[in-house]
Motif scaffolding. Structure first.
Motif, PDB file in Angstrom:
ATOM      1  N   LEU B  76       2.003   8.807   6.094  1.00 29.30           N
ATOM      2  CA  LEU B  76       2.877   8.619   5.008  1.00 29.30           C
ATOM      3  C   LEU B  76       4.326   8.255   5.734  1.00 29.30           C
ATOM      4  CD1 LEU B  76       2.564  11.964   2.716  1.00 29.30           C
ATOM      5  CD2 LEU B  76       2.537   9.466   2.003  1.00 29.30           C
ATOM      6  N   THR B  79       4.510   4.563   6.278  1.00 28.74           N
ATOM      7  CA  THR B  79       4.536   3.796   5.189  1.00 28.74           C
ATOM      8  C   THR B  79       6.176   3.901   4.648  1.00 28.74           C
ATOM      9  OG1 THR B  79       2.500   4.416   4.382  1.00 28.74           O
ATOM     10  CG2 THR B  79       3.845   3.649   2.705  1.00 28.74           C
ATOM     11  N   VAL B  80       6.480   5.104   4.500  1.00 28.40           N
ATOM     12  CA  VAL B  80       8.001   5.081   4.179  1.00 28.40           C
ATOM     13  C   VAL B  80       8.923   4.471   5.020  1.00 28.40           C
ATOM     14  CG1 VAL B  80       9.933   6.834   3.936  1.00 28.40           C
ATOM     15  CG2 VAL B  80       7.575   7.306   3.168  1.00 28.40           C
ATOM     16  N   ARG B  82       8.286   1.797   6.668  1.00 28.97           N
ATOM     17  CA  ARG B  82       8.316   0.260   6.367  1.00 28.97           C
ATOM     18  C   ARG B  82       8.941  -0.037   5.209  1.00 28.97           C
ATOM     19  NH1 ARG B  82       2.952   0.926   8.144  1.00 28.97           N
ATOM     20  NH2 ARG B  82       2.148   1.121   5.960  1.00 28.97           N
ATOM     21  N   MET B  83       8.927   0.876   4.254  1.00 25.54           N
ATOM     22  CA  MET B  83       9.696   0.686   2.958  1.00 25.54           C
ATOM     23  C   MET B  83      11.189   0.233   3.114  1.00 25.54           C
ATOM     24  SD  MET B  83       7.867   3.453   0.115  1.00 25.54           S
ATOM     25  CE  MET B  83       6.361   3.000  -0.627  1.00 25.54           C
ATOM     26  N   THR B  86      12.507  -2.909   2.698  1.00 26.39           N
ATOM     27  CA  THR B  86      12.050  -3.543   1.344  1.00 26.39           C
ATOM     28  C   THR B  86      13.480  -4.573   1.058  1.00 26.39           C
ATOM     29  OG1 THR B  86      11.049  -1.820   0.454  1.00 26.39           O
ATOM     30  CG2 THR B  86      12.070  -3.374  -0.932  1.00 26.39           C
ATOM     31  N   ASP B  90      12.214  -8.141  -3.666  1.00 26.64           N
ATOM     32  CA  ASP B  90      10.983  -7.171  -3.914  1.00 26.64           C
ATOM     33  C   ASP B  90      11.258  -6.109  -4.697  1.00 26.64           C
ATOM     34  OD1 ASP B  90       9.476  -9.097  -2.480  1.00 26.64           O
ATOM     35  OD2 ASP B  90       8.826  -7.781  -0.822  1.00 26.64           O
ATOM     36  N   MET B  91      12.192  -5.435  -4.466  1.00 19.36           N
ATOM     37  CA  MET B  91      12.624  -4.120  -4.937  1.00 19.36           C
ATOM     38  C   MET B  91      12.975  -4.486  -6.299  1.00 19.36           C
ATOM     39  SD  MET B  91      13.993  -0.945  -5.076  1.00 19.36           S
ATOM     40  CE  MET B  91      14.244  -0.421  -3.365  1.00 19.36           C
ATOM     41  N   LEU B 160      12.511   7.599  -4.743  1.00 15.47           N
ATOM     42  CA  LEU B 160      12.585   6.834  -3.736  1.00 15.47           C
ATOM     43  C   LEU B 160      13.241   5.506  -3.506  1.00 15.47           C
ATOM     44  CD1 LEU B 160       9.091   7.039  -2.118  1.00 15.47           C
ATOM     45  CD2 LEU B 160      10.087   4.875  -1.790  1.00 15.47           C
ATOM     46  N   MET B 161      13.193   4.693  -4.676  1.00 11.64           N
ATOM     47  CA  MET B 161      13.912   3.565  -4.740  1.00 11.64           C
ATOM     48  C   MET B 161      15.301   3.911  -4.897  1.00 11.64           C
ATOM     49  SD  MET B 161      11.758   1.088  -7.610  1.00 11.64           S
ATOM     50  CE  MET B 161      11.839   2.118  -9.054  1.00 11.64           C
ATOM     51  N   LEU B 164      16.188   4.470  -1.319  1.00  9.77           N
ATOM     52  CA  LEU B 164      16.571   3.156  -0.363  1.00  9.77           C
ATOM     53  C   LEU B 164      17.646   2.167  -0.856  1.00  9.77           C
ATOM     54  CD1 LEU B 164      12.438   2.219  -0.655  1.00  9.77           C
ATOM     55  CD2 LEU B 164      13.821   3.093   1.406  1.00  9.77           C
TER      56      LEU B 164
END
Lengths: 228, 228
Positions: B76, B79-80, B82-83, B86, B90-91, B160-161, B164
DNA sequence: GCCAATTGGTTCACAATTGGATCACGGAGG
DNA sequence: CCTCCGTGATCCAATTGTGAACCAATTGGC
């Protein structure tokens, strides 16, 4: 000369914190700097901070600085932690939202080698006989489709879902719902998806993926998904 | 200049590990080299490594070097991490995928009090005058729509978005693209969404949200989104 | 088998930054 | 006149980064 400058500064600071001027969990500039910025004595800034500290919006540490006490909702770690409680129904709803779109993207964007990778994962899954292995290859198949999308974020979201689905409660559920017959059905549906991708037909890819996921949902949750 | 460099370096390292910068054999350059690379004392790099070692992402061995433990990009945390890289494009693509659907869900599922909360956030945003405050309330408006969806996972994905998008590079971009005229346009579009929600009209909510997001995309990225 | 180079482990004194605390001064207002 | 509050200054205490030295374990060449 406005009365109670300290109060004014306190509210100004609160607004700037709420507005996210300094990211949550973040550090607020040193008192000395803020004093200059507000054109005010340091003692006055300290008074303002005293108020914020009392009502818990900041924390101060000697030698380190002043920090915003992040609300749980605003941290990545807390968000991810909450995700671990995701219910299967919620998860399926989102898969149904994202994966057909991803399949459509993949049909238009995938490179030849990426398509080959998808076919390869599909082929491996067809040949897998035991449930954990098939499960893994099935997930790999779906993930490789996401890898074709030219959208890193979408790929990582799927990665996240995959990790969540690999945790204990999910695994048991998948094991219970598994059967040889269903494995064959999944393989056929995967084949239909692959065919649509190879044909570069986004609409067919979308609907093939949607159909597949509705099958999965039915098997996993024991009910019919909505007719999209 | 003590500015919590160790923390910064720790997160930078985590990100580079997640991105697989110096994997794949799993060895990280010597502390002395990294100290030079970061322009920092060796002790500071060691502090950063201490943190990574505590949470288990690396292992250190005297005389050999420092190694990545979880070579799996499948955690996890990785993954986060790498996010966090973004891209805005893409977003926006994902927002365009999720938010119209969320608006449609909200139109059918929202309780009266949840709808009131959405309207309240909208109203507050209309009254906001400064850019950071409007930004924050705008995000809150969108988030409350997600909160109506009866899907916790979807809500957390949006959370999450939002987190970010609150990080540094995004913030600058939003500030540059902001203008009073655009703020008004956004408010009007929000109003259309609220109207559709109140009317319990999923299709209208979906298309109003899609239209709004295409406007945002145009302003943020300076180009036309696809005609969905 | 031995020695040198590499690499992480440890410790120390030092400087810079930052919040904590106190005090004397002065103007505004009662 | 007295009180309140902001100002400016000074000193304290805690934390962090720096630079350096030295130790210990591993590796590889001789």
């Amino acid at each position: 000369m406005p009365k109670l400058m300290a109060d004014d500064i306190a509210t100004a600071l609160k607004r700037r914190i709420a507005a996210g001027d300094w990211s949550p969990e973040g550090r607020i500039p040193p008192e000395r700097d803020l004093a200059v910025e507000f054109g005010v004595a340091r003692n006055t800034v300290r008074k303002a901070f005293d108020a914020l500290e009392r009502d818990g919006t900041i924390v101060r540490q000697v030698g380190r600085g002043t920090f915003i006490t992040a609300r749980d909702a605003d941290t990545l770690a807390a968000t991810v932690a909450r995700m671990e409680d995701t219910s299967p129904a919620d998860m399926m709803e989102i898969r149904l939202l994202l994966e057909p779109a991803a399949a459509a993207f993949a049909a238009t964007n995938a490179s030849a080698s990426e398509l080959a990778a998808v076919r390869e994962a599909h082929q491996a899954a067809v040949e897998a006989r035991e449930m954990p292995e098939f499960e893994h290859l099935d997930a790999e198949f779906h993930h490789r489709i996401f890898a074709c999308c030219r959208n890193e974020f979408l790929k990582e979201i799927h990665n996240l879902m995959r990790i969540l689905r690999n945790q204990a409660p999910w695994f048991d559920m998948k094991r219970r719902s598994f059967s040889e017959e269903r494995r064959h059905l999944y393989c056929d549906e995967h084949q239909a998806i692959v065919d649509a991708l190879v044909a570069r037909d986004p609409d067919r890819a979308r609907s093939a993926m949607a159909a597949h996921l509705r099958t999965v949902e039915r098997n996993l949750l024991g009910r019919n998904g909505p007719d999209l």
